[in-house]
Scaffold this active site. Structure first.
Site, PDB file in Angstrom:
ATOM      1  N   ASP A 340       0.846  -1.191   0.000  1.00  0.00           N
ATOM      2  CA  ASP A 340       0.000   0.000   0.000  1.00  0.00           C
ATOM      3  C   ASP A 340       0.889   1.250   0.000  1.00  0.00           C
ATOM      4  OD1 ASP A 340       0.732  -1.090   2.512  1.00  0.00           O
ATOM      5  OD2 ASP A 340      -0.902  -0.108   3.547  1.00  0.00           O
ATOM      6  N   GLU A 542      12.631   1.624   7.055  1.00  0.00           N
ATOM      7  CA  GLU A 542      11.608   0.703   6.565  1.00  0.00           C
ATOM      8  C   GLU A 542      11.859   0.301   5.118  1.00  0.00           C
ATOM      9  OE1 GLU A 542       6.712   0.816   6.168  1.00  0.00           O
ATOM     10  OE2 GLU A 542       7.879   2.648   5.949  1.00  0.00           O
TER      11      GLU A 542
END
Length: 587
Positions: A340, A542
């Site tokens: 996403d 991340e």
């Protein structure tokens, strides 16, 4: 699933076997999307969404994180807090002054971190015995130990208040300690946990790894599927299903058959979840053979609570009520995919309003389910139940055949996602058309190489290696997610730890010398990128920009640090490839 405590796996299977027969029957039909359940929001979530909207109106969009407000807990019962909130002075346009809002929050709500407890992992030691024996370079070894030490920083447990007063929290009361990803991600996430576990295994932290699996089983037993994350607002969707891969990875290190017995009901239930109802689609190939495949399909047609203000703004120009609901479902289903967001899910690349994830059969999801079937077969055999082992081995052969028939493209040497017709459900299925393969290049096109039936096919591996080399995805700093710069975080130029690991491990598992050379090239580039950014900023990120070798960006939130799966992949790569004395690390 709620059940007593069986003494052994045979008792478990005697309870589960009737469900498997129902599963076999269910695989002949597919429920229509219009009958899918839509979960209601709790009063707490509804209030926190109102708080979220007020905070945005009061404080403005700069540095605003919608998730921050939905993760808050209440210091008093909801009616009390809501009454005070409703009585706050408001201007003519309905906004609250910053001082009044901040004063209200300070008195009546707890910060998102307050219902978590920082805990020491019971099996952490500063330098485990046998830790990364192939890492000979002193600077790399020192850095690897710093990454290993991050498990302490990321170790959490839920506070007693979450268990005692669950109605005051969106955090769910997990039974065991866990590792959070980091930054705004303060809870357990499903597919992140696989790479966290791979890193914990490299760190010899077996008990912490087992605790993560026990928490995921808890979610499965309570909700019927493993949630995207351990928050009440994630009950409407799952994430890429990797529980069986976690169990098998832990078993390979510990041979803990007790853990296998404890997880087996959850593994079978998860297989059923992804192979029935709204998640299953039937496609008939050119020979009129029916193939049963799976897709992402969230049980939600409203704004995501953790991103409610974002989703409402995106949908603000949609006037038709049904179309708006469908857009919200596509957004939630894309979140279920873990990607996403990405042009991969858009009918018009770069236009998030054209998300159509429920109309796509994803290569990687079906690869994970194939892996699940093989894992269940392996674990059943290890437990002495050859009947179940044989049954899931046969299921895996059917899915392997389906992946080859529907996704594989011999000319391009890749597996491509498949676009479904608009009317994509029903027991009648739909006919395969080669033109419905999405031939845009994404790193997910190479994920099947991670699974044994494909990485053991010598000719296929040779074709895929050549295709990957020429794809444009492999850059100097790692593998980019796509070739489209859409501004979304799962697109160019971002590279992500999980896809690096799956592709690299698949290349290694093939046994091909050429494939291993490519795998090591990618792993070395990725490690250097992680190392350089860590030396510059002192944190693990991340995701990374693999075009310039910096941390990544894009999407609906600022870059996050910590970071669970990043740490896990670096440690797994260093365990596999090491780092010689004479190899330059850069940075």
């Amino acid at each position: 699933m709620v059940m007593g405590q069986p003494n052994n796996l045979l008792q478990i299977l005697s309870f589960i076997l009737p469900r498997l027969l129902l599963l076999e029957s269910a695989m002949t039909t597919t429920s229509a999307p219009s009958t899918s359940p839509v979960y209601s929001k709790t009063p707490l979530l509804s209030f926190l969404e109102r708080l979220q909207e007020t905070a945005l109106a009061t404080l403005g969009p700069k540095d605003f994180d919608a998730k921050f407000y939905i993760d808050m807990s209440l210091r008093f019962p909801l009616p009390v807090v809501e009454n005070v909130f409703d009585c706050l002075p408001r201007s003519a346009d309905g906004t609250v002054s910053p001082s009044d809002l901040e004063g209200f929050i300070a008195k009546y709500l707890g910060a998102p971190e307050e219902d978590l407890v920082v805990v020491e992992p019971p099996d952490y030691v500063p330098e485990p015995e046998g830790f990364l024996p192939k890492v000979k370079h002193p600077a790399v070894r020192a850095w690897a130990l710093q990454v290993h030490a991050l498990w302490r920083n990321l170790s959490r447990a839920v506070s007693g208040s979450v268990r005692d007063q669950p109605d005051l929290h969106t955090l769910l009361p997990l039974p065991e300690r866990f590792i959070i990803p980091g930054s705004r991600f303060r809870e357990v996430y499903y597919w992140d946990s696989y790479w966290v576990i791979r890193g914990l295994l490299a760190s010899k932290m077996y008990e912490t790894a087992k605790g993560i699996v026990i928490n995921l089983i808890y979610l499965m037993e309570k909700y019927g599927h493993i949630l995207n994350g351990a928050r009440s607002y994630y009950t409407n969707r799952s994430q890429p299903p990797l529980l069986s891969a976690m169990v098998r990875a832990i078993y390979s290190c510990t041979h803990d058959i007790g853990l296998v017995q404890k997880t087996f009901p959850a593994l079978l239930k998860e297989h059923e979840f992804w192979n029935s109802g709204i998640h299953q689609v039937v496609v008939h190939d050119a020979q009129a053979e029916s193939h049963y495949l799976s897709r992402y399909y969230a049980m939600w047609d409203k704004p995501r609570p953790e991103s409610s203000t974002i989703d409402k703004k995106l949908a603000s120009n949609i006037t038709d009520g049904y179309e708006k609901q469908q857009f919200y479902r596509e957004v939630a289903s894309t979140a279920e995919s873990g990607w996403d967001f990405s042009s991969r899910w858009m009918r018009k690349p770069g236009d998030i309003m054209t998300l159509a994830t429920t109309s796509i059969l994803p290569v990687d999801l079906n690869t994970y389910i194939l892996g699940m079937e093989l894992d269940i077969s392996f674990l059943a055999k290890a437990s002495g139940n050859h009947g179940i082992a044989d049954q899931f081995l046969e299921a895996s052969k059917a899915r392997e055949k389906a992946i080859r028939a529907i996704f594989w493209n011999e000319k391009e040497g890749q597996w491509f996602d498949y676009w479904l017709d608009n009317c994509s459900s029903g027991k009648e299925g739909q006919n395969f058309e080669s033109g419905k393969q999405n031939q845009a290049v994404f790193c997910s096109n190479f994920i099947p190489l991670w699974i044994e039936p494909f990485n053991s096919d010598e000719k296929l591996v040779e074709t895929v290696v050549g295709s990957l080399r020429s794809s444009g995805l492999v850059l100097d700093a790692g593998i980019t997610t796509s070739l489209t710069n859409s501004g979304q975080q799962w697109d160019f130029p971002n590279g992500w730890p999980p896809v690096h690991h799956m592709i690299v491990e698949g290349l290694v598992l093939s046994g091909s010398d050429e494939a291993r050379l490519l795998a090591e090239q990618i792993a070395v580039s990725w490690i250097r990128t992680n190392y350089a950014v860590y030396k510059k900023m002192g944190v693990m990120h991340e995701k990374y920009d693999v075009k310039c070798g910096d941390y990544g960006g894009g999407g609906e939130y600022v870059p996050q640090t910590g970071f669970g799966w990043t740490n896990g992949v670096v440690l797994a790569f260093l365990e596999e490839f090491g780092w010689p004395h004479d190899r330059d690390i850069g940075g």
